[in-house]
Structure formats: C-alpha cells, structure tokens
Design a protein around this motif. Structure first.
Motif, short mmCIF file in Angstrom:
data_model
loop_
_atom_site.label_atom_id
_atom_site.label_comp_id
_atom_site.label_asym_id
_atom_site.label_seq_id
_atom_site.Cartn_x
_atom_site.Cartn_y
_atom_site.Cartn_z
N ALA A 118 42.82 8.75 -53.19
CA ALA A 118 42.24 9.66 -52.44
C ALA A 118 41.04 9.24 -51.77
CB ALA A 118 42.00 11.03 -53.40
N CYS A 119 40.35 8.13 -52.37
CA CYS A 119 39.15 7.48 -51.95
C CYS A 119 39.54 6.75 -50.75
CB CYS A 119 38.31 6.90 -53.06
SG CYS A 119 37.69 7.89 -54.13
N ARG A 120 40.37 5.84 -50.69
CA ARG A 120 40.91 4.88 -49.64
C ARG A 120 41.44 5.88 -48.48
NH1 ARG A 120 43.13 1.81 -54.21
NH2 ARG A 120 45.16 2.98 -53.94
N LEU A 121 41.98 7.24 -48.68
CA LEU A 121 42.28 7.89 -47.50
C LEU A 121 41.28 8.39 -46.65
CD1 LEU A 121 44.51 9.20 -45.96
CD2 LEU A 121 44.69 10.90 -47.40
N LEU A 130 40.58 19.00 -47.41
CA LEU A 130 40.65 18.43 -49.08
C LEU A 130 41.00 19.79 -49.95
CD1 LEU A 130 36.90 17.23 -48.81
CD2 LEU A 130 39.06 15.85 -48.70
N LEU A 131 42.25 19.34 -50.58
CA LEU A 131 42.89 20.13 -51.34
C LEU A 131 42.63 19.80 -52.78
CD1 LEU A 131 46.24 20.37 -49.34
CD2 LEU A 131 44.32 22.11 -49.49
N GLY A 132 42.61 20.64 -53.84
CA GLY A 132 42.52 20.32 -55.24
C GLY A 132 41.89 21.53 -55.98
N GLU A 133 41.77 21.21 -57.15
CA GLU A 133 41.49 22.43 -58.16
C GLU A 133 39.77 22.55 -58.03
OE1 GLU A 133 42.83 21.80 -62.41
OE2 GLU A 133 44.85 21.85 -61.33
N SER A 134 39.10 23.65 -58.75
CA SER A 134 37.66 23.50 -58.74
C SER A 134 37.12 22.69 -59.60
CB SER A 134 37.40 25.16 -59.08
OG SER A 134 37.60 26.03 -57.99
N ILE A 178 44.60 15.93 -41.20
CA ILE A 178 44.62 15.04 -42.15
C ILE A 178 44.24 15.82 -43.34
CG2 ILE A 178 43.71 13.00 -43.37
CD1 ILE A 178 44.83 12.34 -40.68
N SER A 179 45.44 15.53 -44.70
CA SER A 179 45.25 16.57 -45.74
C SER A 179 44.65 15.41 -46.95
CB SER A 179 46.46 17.24 -46.05
OG SER A 179 46.56 18.49 -45.21
N VAL A 180 43.98 15.52 -47.61
CA VAL A 180 43.86 14.84 -48.97
C VAL A 180 43.80 15.57 -50.17
CG1 VAL A 180 42.23 13.32 -50.02
CG2 VAL A 180 41.93 13.41 -47.36
N GLU A 181 44.75 15.05 -50.92
CA GLU A 181 44.98 15.71 -52.27
C GLU A 181 44.00 15.08 -53.17
OE1 GLU A 181 47.00 18.26 -53.29
OE2 GLU A 181 48.34 18.58 -51.30
N VAL A 182 43.00 16.04 -53.68
CA VAL A 182 42.20 15.27 -54.82
C VAL A 182 42.75 15.86 -56.21
CG1 VAL A 182 39.78 15.42 -55.56
CG2 VAL A 182 40.36 16.08 -53.26
#
Length: 477
Positions: free
Chosen positions: A170-173, A186-190, A324-328
């Motif tokens: 995720a960091c590289r993206l 940015l997609l991910g849980e709280s 651009i979607s980033v899965e955290v």
C-alpha cells in the motif's frame, strides 16, 4: 605493559570511543575499571548517585557500570537501586550492569527485575566483565539502529511503521500515485492508518507547500455539511451574517481530504460530483461559479459497492473518486507489524511518562501476536498506552495488556512447533475423514501404517478419539 586478557579480545566497537559511565565509590576499583576500558571507551567516573545522574544527563552513555553499594548506604543497596531507577527514567535505552558483592546476590536479582541489563559479582574478572559490556553495547547499537530506521526522516511515508508486505504494498502504491493529480480513494477498516497515507499523498505531491484541508463527512450534521464544503454568502440563510468560504475553496492549490466519504448524504453527492467534473463550486446563496484547483483524497471504512447496490451511493461519483484505489490492510492481516508497532508505542509512552520499561515479556508478545485487533492500530496504541501506566515490573506482561486471548490458540513462532501443530491437525483431519479407519487414513496421508501409529503416539491421538489402533477390529482392516 600489556593488559593481560584485554588486548587479545578487544571488542570491535563500531564507532570511536562511546561513553562508558562507572558509578563506584571505591577509588581503587574505579581506576582498575578505567584502566581496563579506556582503550575502547570514553570512561566517565562518578563516586555517588548525584554525580552519576549528572553525567547521564550530560553524555547519555550507552553503558553504565553501577555499584549498588553507594554512599550514604554503602552497606546495603538502597542508594544503588534508587540510582538505577533514575538512570532508566532519564535514559531508557542505556544498558546498566550492576556490580555487587558475593553476599548480595538477592540485590542483583532485584536490580535486574527493576530493569538492569545484567549483573556481575565482585571480585572483578576483567575478561568476563569485558564480554558482558561488549554484548550490552552491541545490543544497544542494534536497538538504536532499529530506532533510527523506524524514525528516519528520509522515510517517505512519515509516521507509517511497517515491515509486512501487505502494508508495504500500500505504501509503494501511495508513493507512485502521489506525484500525479489523480483522485485517490483509501479503503480500509477504522484505525488502519488511512489518514497517515492521505497525508503522505499530499506530502509527496507537487502541492506539498500548499495546505491540506481535512473534513470528516460523518462528524458534521447533514444540514451543515453543505455550507462546510462549499461555503456561503452573507444572508444565504438565517444566521449567515458574513461571507464564509468552504473547505473546498480553502484548499485551493492544495489537497482536500474527505474522510468517511461513505457517509456523505445523497443530497450532496450530486453536488460533489459536479465539482469533481467541472472543478468549479457555488457558495450557498451565490450567483456565480468559482474555479478551484484542488487534489482530492478520500477515505472510507464502508463497502461502497454494497452501498451502490443498495442505492445509498452514486455509481458515477464512485468512479470519479476511485481513479486510484488503495486497499489499506487491517492490522490482523499485516504479518509481524503488531509487535513492531507495539514496541514503537511502548517506547513513545514510556519516554513520555518517564517509566523505565525495557520491553515486553514473552507472554505479552504472544498475546499481541494472537489477538485479532478489531480496532486495528488505534486499538493497539490505546492498549499499549494503558499498559505503560499499569505495568509494575521492568517489562509489560500479558496481564498488563488485558487482552482476551486464548494463549493455547496462538500460533507459535518456532518452526518445529509450527510443523508439529500443522502435522497434528492434518492427522486429526485424516482420521475424521476416514471415520477412524487407519488403513484409509494412512492412504489419505500418504504414509505407512507404522508411520501413522508413530504419529498417533507422538500427538496423543492413539486412544483419545478413535479407539485403540491395535484393536482386533482394526487389525483386520
């Protein structure tokens, strides 16, 4: 004169003359220790607790040799133990080696329990003491190097602590897309660190010298959110006594971070979509359009695809936001990061609260590894903050963490234990599929019956569930 026992095994110190503090009231022993270490260390001498603390504050020595029998209580260890506690508060990373008499071993053990790195009993054996000091110094250097790597200002994602491939991906993206003006979702849980990544997008972009404006779409009532985003003119509604610019206009030239975008009301989604398409806004009560140049970064913990199917989120807005979607990843999916973060939080809060804590016990690390962390990094930080306050000893224990973890279910780290656990599960599964038939189970496992018998004995499965393997019925199978 050649120093016997010292010149043959001179430690390979990676930097020239690190400081070594000797706190000792016996002037003869002071000089002996100084003579032993002066070639490899900048030796500092103190005859009492007060002077020793002054030198700790001034030089921050990586190693301290501390005699527990200091004046005015040289016959006991109260003054030395007090000095130890104060040194560890002032310099938690310093390795303190206590020196005691042969009759005071219980005081040495108490010192180690308080946080001393190791202890040594008089009379002094230079070779042995040199090995203890060398080992302590090397450990100190390793810890300092790890700390420098974690806190390095050259880390492009400042504030992100991670070694797991999931988070590093995720960091590289983020690094790759930051230089563009593409909208990032940015997609991910709280609690996974989405805001940190949003800040990194801004900091690595060409807009880093302009402001980043953040707004939480879930924390502002719907009737106020529109005016917060787009601003309003004087007289636009009751109470609008002056012209006010909105967050979007305020971020002109910089970055707008829309947190919890999934909570944006449908009534505002169309207006936000128009802004993203045309890059113009209209203040409430205004007649004209205002062009705005802003980079948009959004974040949410909700399933936007499910919301689109339910009609709660506009599909056209989703595609505008997710260029651009980033899965955290969640913390439970980040291999090894929970322990790494726990160490970083422990160091931060122990220094802030001046607690001489040197790390985690083995059961605490196992609990951290085995817990699912539904609140992710935010929950971990709160747990460590509480544990720093609650800890009584020199290490944080599993009891201090207070996590609801079945320790028997925690996956081990040792390869032999991992192999044994997997092997036992596989044998049990094969026996279940074969309904206890050992011939069929051995075929499923691809092993001979004697090998299966050996495995049953090894893991206590011989009579536990499937009956006696050597029974006459099984012998005929």
């Amino acid at each position: 004169m050649r120093r016997k026992g010292w010149s043959q095994r001179r430690c390979n110190v990676p930097r020239a003359n690190p400081a070594l503090l000797i706190v000792e009231d016996d002037s003869g022993l002071q000089q002996q220790l100084k003579w032993c270490f002066s070639d490899d260390y900048q030796v500092l001498l103190a005859e009492n607790r007060e002077r020793g603390l002054e030198l700790v504050d001034l030089h921050e020595p990586p190693i301290v040799l501390l005699d527990l029998g200091l004046p005015p209580d040289a016959a006991n260890a109260s003054e030395g133990l007090r000095a130890l506690e104060q040194i560890l508060v002032r310099a938690p990373e310093t390795k303190v080696i206590v020196i005691t008499g042969n009759e005071a071993r219980e005081h040495a053990l108490e010192a180690v329990g308080t946080g001393a790195y190791d202890y040594y009993q008089k009379p002094v054996d230079p070779d042995l003491l040199q090995l203890i000091v060398e080992r302590a110094y090397r450990l100190h250097e390793l810890q300092m190097e790890r700390r420098r790597l974690v806190q390095s200002p050259e880390n492009p994602l400042e504030g992100v602590i991670a070694t797991s491939p999931q988070m590093l991906r995720a960091c590289r993206l983020v690094e790759r897309v930051a230089s563009s003006d593409a909208t990032v979702l940015l997609l991910g849980e709280s609690g996974t660190g989405k805001e940190l990544l949003a800040q990194a997008v801004h900091r690595l972009s060409g807009r880093k010298n302009r402001r980043m404006v953040a707004i939480n779409c879930a924390s502002i009532p719907e009737n106020l959110l529109e005016s917060e985003l787009f601003g309003f003119e004087k007289g636009a509604f009751t109470g609008a006594t002056r012209q006010t610019i909105g967050k979007i206009e305020y971020a002109d030239g910089g970055t707008l971070f829309l947190d919890e975008i999934g909570d944006l009301p449908l009534s505002l989604q169309a207006k936000l979509l128009r802004f993203l398409q045309e890059r113009v806004i209209e203040r409430l009560g205004a007649r004209g359009e205002i062009p705005v140049d802003v980079r948009v970064v959004c974040a949410t913990n909700q399933d936007l695809h499910a919301m689109m199917r339910a009609g709660d989120f506009r599909e056209d807005l989703y595609y505008r936001l997710s260029e651009i979607s980033v899965e955290v990843p969640s913390l439970r999916d980040r291999d090894g990061d929970a322990a790494l973060l726990a160490h970083a939080f422990l160091r931060r809060y122990a220094e802030r609260d001046k607690r001489p804590l040197r790390g985690f016990s083995a059961d605490a690390l196992a609990a951290i590894r085995g817990y699912s962390w539904p609140g992710n990094v935010r929950e971990l930080e709160n747990v460590i903050r509480r544990a720093v306050i609650m800890a009584d000893g020199a290490e944080v224990t599993a009891a201090d963490l207070g996590l609801d973890v079945d320790m028997e279910e925690v996956e081990p780290l040792k390869l032999r234990e991992v192999r044994d656990r997997a092997e036992r599960r596989t044998v049990s599964r094969a026996l279940g599929l074969a309904n206890g038939n050992l011939v069929r189970a051995s075929e499923l496992l691809g092993v001979s019956r004697p090998t299966l018998y050996s495995l049953l004995n090894k893991y206590g499965l011989r009579n536990a569930r499937w009956g006696e393997p050597d029974s006459p019925v099984e012998a005929r199978q």
